[in-house]
Design an enzyme around this catalytic site. Structure first.
Site, PDB file in Angstrom:
ATOM      1  CE  LYS A  76      -3.900   1.954   2.652  1.00  0.00           C
ATOM      2  NZ  LYS A  76      -4.816   1.726   3.796  1.00  0.00           N
ATOM      3  CB  SER A 151      -8.063   3.666   2.776  1.00  0.00           C
ATOM      4  OG  SER A 151      -7.246   3.044   3.743  1.00  0.00           O
ATOM      5  CB  SER A 175      -8.443   0.656   5.466  1.00  0.00           C
ATOM      6  OG  SER A 175      -9.177   1.846   5.396  1.00  0.00           O
TER       7      SER A 175
HETATM    8  N1  GLN Z   1     -13.321   4.196   6.354  1.00  0.00           N
HETATM    9  C1  GLN Z   1     -12.627   4.557   7.549  1.00  0.00           C
HETATM   10  C2  GLN Z   1     -12.183   5.996   7.478  1.00  0.00           C
HETATM   11  O1  GLN Z   1     -12.338   6.599   6.455  1.00  0.00           O
HETATM   12  C3  GLN Z   1     -11.464   3.636   7.796  1.00  0.00           C
HETATM   13  C4  GLN Z   1     -10.277   3.951   6.998  1.00  0.00           C
HETATM   14  C5  GLN Z   1      -9.093   3.103   7.357  1.00  0.00           C
HETATM   15  O2  GLN Z   1      -9.215   2.066   7.998  1.00  0.00           O
HETATM   16  N2  GLN Z   1      -7.916   3.586   7.001  1.00  0.00           N
HETATM   17  O3  GLN Z   1     -11.688   6.529   8.427  1.00  0.00           O
END
Ligand code: GLN
Length: 483
Positions: A76, A151, A175
């Site tokens: 990532k 994400s 994410s």
């Molecule tokens: N969807 C969640 C957020 O936008 C989790 C994102 C993540 O785990 N990085 O904060």
């Protein structure tokens, strides 16, 4: 060759059926051919990959072995990679070449893994759809008009499309697990402190945790083995021995107590997903598990608490991007304030700016007690709920997401609608617990995930349950058409 799992690749390399260099070339060609449809990579690292693959082949020729030696993966794009762009999905870091490797990157490289590239992601890991990336949205290989989740959407789409067998992700509120669910993968968020955060660009430091995305639990075990462990460079890393995750995959599930929280099956859950989750419960019962209904009474407060704590930490973490020390700087600033304002205004996208504003507001004098402190108290209540539940059960099971993947753009005008998709995943981050999502079936041709949660440091138990489930089901073997 692109259909092989990490476990099968390790066997093929050990049996000299193919070399890491051959495999790497096949996958790089496949990425060049198919990724334009998906946009799952931000950067490709062909030269590094071929150098690493040749080195891995040489190490094997010298008698070395290891499940990751010569295995192609991707990171990532928030894991720092020395000399390679590490963008975090943001214009702010579009020109940033990390001066060092993140601990996770260094550990996997030392184990012989081959880095094919850096995967697309929501900007600064903020999002559940991978649409907030400066580099454009990622498409879901199961239907190119749908989001892959976020994400870690680039890692998920690439692995689901068989562009490579496994990739790293990070999970602050879901994410890893949510994109795994939406693309038919297995993804594991480890216990907070299990995997080093050193060199992982911070979103919300008390919630962020790196982990593996792969097609099977067996492969997640292999990748996690290479990522986990104490790191003196990360003050929240925990000095606990790392068990052999592959060795415990075959434990019996006889008598395993599975708790199913009644709050997980409330009105917001798509009834078709509820049915698939009940089917997976029945499957685990057949393997000897005992099912018990439990309650997590404070779950309803999780989204409001998370969407105060995460932006608060983000507003603090992202203050370092000031146009001076890192990344993007505006043209011709007239003075220092203008430099800050325009560099941040031009460098950050709208979702990141929204979170910085929410976080700065929640932390400001007069509001701190009303928002941040209250959210932290809720966080403790949520943790206490889990501790009480784990006195009675070994694993907690429920859906990973309330809905399957949605159409690209469908939730863009309503950020809160997207936040609500995180309802089942964020509690594990608030409590610091490990969680895993694995394939459980399909709704309208789109994948659905079942989530397992375990007590602290019981990643091995999660992988064991998921592996036994996968020996008896074939959802995880389904391949998206066209890939
Ligand atoms: N969807 C969640 C957020 O936008 C989790 C994102 C993540 O785990 N990085 O904060």
């Amino acid at each position: 060759m692109h259909q092989l799992t990490l476990a099968e690749i390790a066997r093929g390399l050990a049996d000299k059926k193919f070399s890491s260099e051959e495999l790497t070339k096949v996958l790089l060609a496949r990425i060049a051919q198919l990724d334009p449809q998906l946009n799952s990579f931000i950067s490709l690292t062909e030269d590094l990959a071929l150098t690493q693959a040749k080195a891995a082949d040489a190490r094997r020729a010298n008698g070395e072995s290891g499940a990751l030696l010569g295995a192609p993966i991707a990171h990532k794009d928030l894991f720092c990679t020395q000399g390679i762009r590490t963008s975090c999905g943001s214009k702010m870091l579009d020109n940033f070449k990390a001066p060092y490797d993140a601990t996770v990157v260094a550990k996997l490289a030392a184990a012989g893994a081959v880095t094919l590239g850096k995967t697309n992601m929501d900007e600064f890991a903020m999002g559940s759809a991978n649409e907030s990336s400066y580099y454009g949205a990622v498409k879901n290989p199961w239907n190119l008009e749908y989001v892959p989740g976020g994400s870690s959407g680039g890692s998920a789409a690439a692995v689901a499309a068989r562009l490579l067998p496994a990739a790293t992700g990070t999970d602050t509120g879901g994410s890893i697990r949510q994109p795994a669910a939406l693309t038919n993968l297995t993804g594991l968020k480890p216990t907070y402190g299990r995997v080093s955060r050193w060199g992982m660009i911070a979103y919300a430091s008390s919630l962020d945790q790196g982990g593996p995305l792969a097609r099977t639990a067996e492969d997640c075990a292999i990748l996690l083995q290479g990522m986990a462990g104490f790191d003196p460079n990360d003050s929240t890393s925990i000095d606990e021995p790392v068990p052999d995750y592959s060795a415990s995959l075959n434990g019996s599930l006889q008598g395993l107590r599975i708790g199913v929280p009644k709050e997980y099956f409330s009105a917001g859950l798509d009834p078709r997903i509820a049915e698939l989750i009940h089917n997976s419960v029945k499957e685990l019962e057949k393997l000897g598990a005992v099912i018990k209904e439990i309650s997590l009474p404070n779950m309803q407060h999780a989204i409001p608490a998370y969407y105060v704590i995460a932006p608060a930490e983000a507003s603090s973490n992202l203050s370092r991007f000031d146009g001076v020390r890192f990344g993007y700087r505006c043209e011709n600033p007239v003075n220092l304030i203008d430099l800050y304002k325009r560099s941040r205004g031009e460098g950050f996208g709208p979702e990141v700016q929204r979170r910085i504003m929410v976080g700065a507001y929640a932390l400001s004098a007069g509001y701190y007690d009303a928002y941040y402190l209250k959210a932290q108290k809720i966080r403790r209540l949520i943790k206490n709920d889990f501790m009480a539940a784990f006195n009675e059960v070994d694993i907690i099971l429920g859906p990973t997401t309330p809905n399957p993947a949605w159409k690209l753009g469908a939730k863009n005008s309503d950020p809160v609608a997207a936040y609500l998709e995180d309802v089942y995943t964020i509690t594990a981050n608030l409590a610091g617990l490990p969680g895993l999502s694995m394939p459980a079936g399909f709704v309208d041709g789109l994948p659905v995930g079942v989530q397992l949660l375990a007590p602290y440091f019981q990643e091995g138990r999660l992988l064991n349950v998921a592996h036994q489930y996968q020996l008896n089901t074939d959802w995880h073997t389904r391949t998206p058409t066209g890939f």
